[in-house]
Motif scaffolding. Structure first.
Motif, PDB file in Angstrom:
ATOM      1  N   THR A   1       3.006  -0.504  -5.805  1.00  0.00           N
ATOM      2  CA  THR A   1       1.799   0.052  -5.190  1.00  0.00           C
ATOM      3  C   THR A   1       0.648  -0.164  -6.171  1.00  0.00           C
TER       4      THR A   1
ATOM      5  N   ASN B   1       0.787  -1.241   0.000  1.00  0.00           N
ATOM      6  CA  ASN B   1       0.000   0.000   0.000  1.00  0.00           C
ATOM      7  C   ASN B   1       0.818   1.291   0.000  1.00  0.00           C
ATOM      8  N   HIS B   2       2.143   1.207   0.207  1.00  0.00           N
ATOM      9  CA  HIS B   2       2.897   2.468   0.292  1.00  0.00           C
ATOM     10  C   HIS B   2       4.191   2.385  -0.482  1.00  0.00           C
TER      11      HIS B   2
END
Length: 448
Positions: free
Chosen positions: A287, A238-239
């Motif tokens: 991502t 997610n990052h």
């Protein structure tokens, strides 16, 4: 000559017999309505769907920019420009994007195009410099605007829209439905054209859960990769910093991985994808930027290191597998401390991977960098010829070759690389000496 007659010529120029159902509906809506939301899958001809009616709305008497098209990426901007040029209209087009020389752009804009295409950051930059007039911009298109929002262009887009006071037609285009339309677009109650097919459930996709005993799931990921029989995989997190950390850690453990995210500059992103596409790197950690519209082959394995908050993103990520291929697997890595998401069935089959420790085989290929490209009059055939004649490579030794404007990349079987570089070191290709070496891998920039 009537515009209608002209449209037939345009289709001729594009080599298309007739418009599809979506393009016909979009044409009518864009000509007649003030606010349009066009939802249609990637590759369905959306670009032409908005360019044709825009062409009909242009006024040949006006010598200023009349239509602004904002896109999230340079690739998309150039793609739209290509379609416009192929249409063969008499109207000028220009493209502006980060990484392109601003001076060249300013010079181009001094003789304003009727249609201006650009990325939000660069267009905002031009507006601050007043390099073109907004007085005649009546039409605004936000292409793949869901992606622009995802990439965090809110501020730039909001700034641009405040400047455009004369706009009376707004066209939002997206490949995903149910997106929230930000207030600053001033698009309320748009005519919605929804051509996104109902999600056909992916029968061939199997989903497996992999439980991590430790909160840091990196070791579990390592074991999972060791269990994949050296087949390549796409790993979603997610990052941006997580993508870099995971990729670096895998490399330290002897797994050939690289990362890809929106914070990298264009060249780095391109390089990472090329190395993944051509088989020099087996695992791509990314991502959600890579869940859509990326030019990479289909994967047998998609790994969710982190789960996205929305089911829609989860579906997109899984769309990277089990499409054309008969089957594919999505793996979900979980730790007990994580928040349970309502779209996941936590009763699914659990896969045990802890005992897998055999490292995947190193990639068959390495990427070779060449310091010349199209603009140096090099093409694939030149590179194949040079590498086989002077570098003594045989048929199967050369993989994917990608020729860009000023640089090129060729995949070469790893074991043949040392000899190749030695043999061609002092040789010329088409009468010129190029720098040819193993392409560097995208790794985290060390804080200097």
């Amino acid at each position: 000559m009537t515009k209608h007659h002209h449209s037939n010529n345009i289709l001729l120029n594009l080599g298309i017999e007739s418009l599809n159902e979506m393009q016909i509906a979009a044409h009518e809506a864009i000509i007649n309505d003030a606010n349009i939301l066009l939802l249609s899958p990637t590759g369905s001809g959306k670009t032409l769907a908005f360019l044709l009616p825009i062409f009909e709305l242009l006024d040949p008497e006006v010598k200023e920019v009349q239509c602004l098209i904002l896109t999230p990426s340079r690739e998309l901007a150039l793609q739209i420009e290509q379609v416009w040029k192929k249409m063969g209209t008499a109207f000028k087009v220009n493209v502006c994007y980060g990484g392109h020389s601003i001076d060249t752009e300013i010079k181009n804009l001094s003789n304003p195009p009727a249609v201006l295409i650009g990325t939000p950051g660069r267009i905002a930059d031009h507006l601050e410099r007043n390099t073109f007039s907004v007085a005649s911009i009546k039409t605004l298109v936000l292409d793949e605007f869901d992606k622009s929002l995802q990439l965090g262009f809110h501020e730039e887009m909001s700034f641009i829209m405040q400047q455009l006071t004369k706009v009376n037609k707004r066209v939002l285009v997206s490949a995903t439905s149910n997106i929230e339309i930000p207030k600053y677009t001033r698009v309320t109650q748009p005519s919605v054209l929804d051509f996104i097919p109902e999600e056909t459930e992916n029968q061939q996709l199997s989903t497996l859960m992999v439980v991590s005993k430790e909160k840091d799931k990196i070791n579990t990921l390592f074991h999972l990769i060791c269990s994949l029989k050296s087949e390549s995989a796409l790993i979603f997190c997610n990052h941006r910093d997580a993508a870099e950390r995971i990729s670096d850690t895998l490399n330290e453990k002897g797994i050939y991985a690289t990362y890809y995210h929106g914070g990298m500059d264009q060249d780095e992103r391109e390089r990472a994808l090329i190395q993944f596409r051509n088989g020099s790197v087996t695992y791509l950690v990314t991502t959600d930027l890579a869940a859509r519209g990326l030019d990479i082959p289909e994967m047998k394995h998609v790994i969710h290191y982190h789960l996205p908050s929305k089911e829609e993103e989860f579906t997109h990520r899984n769309g990277r597998t089990a499409r054309m291929l008969a089957s594919g697997t999505a793996y979900i890595l979980v730790h007990e401390s994580e928040k349970k998401l309502d779209y996941i069935d936590y009763g699914m089959k659990v896969l045990q991977v802890d005992s897998a420790t055999t490292l995947p085989k190193p990639p068959q290929f390495q990427t070779i960098y060449i310091s010349g490209g199209k603009k140096n009059k090099l093409n694939k055939i030149d590179i194949v010829g040079f590498f086989s004649q002077k570098g003594k490579l045989e048929k199967g030794d050369l993989g994917l070759i990608e020729v860009k404007d000023f640089i090129s990349f060729a995949a070469v079987k790893s074991k043949k690389v040392p000899d190749l570089l030695r043999l061609i070191r002092d040789e010329k290709m088409k009468g010129k000496k190029y720098k040819i070496e193993v392409a560097r891998k995208v790794v985290k920039k060390e804080e200097s």
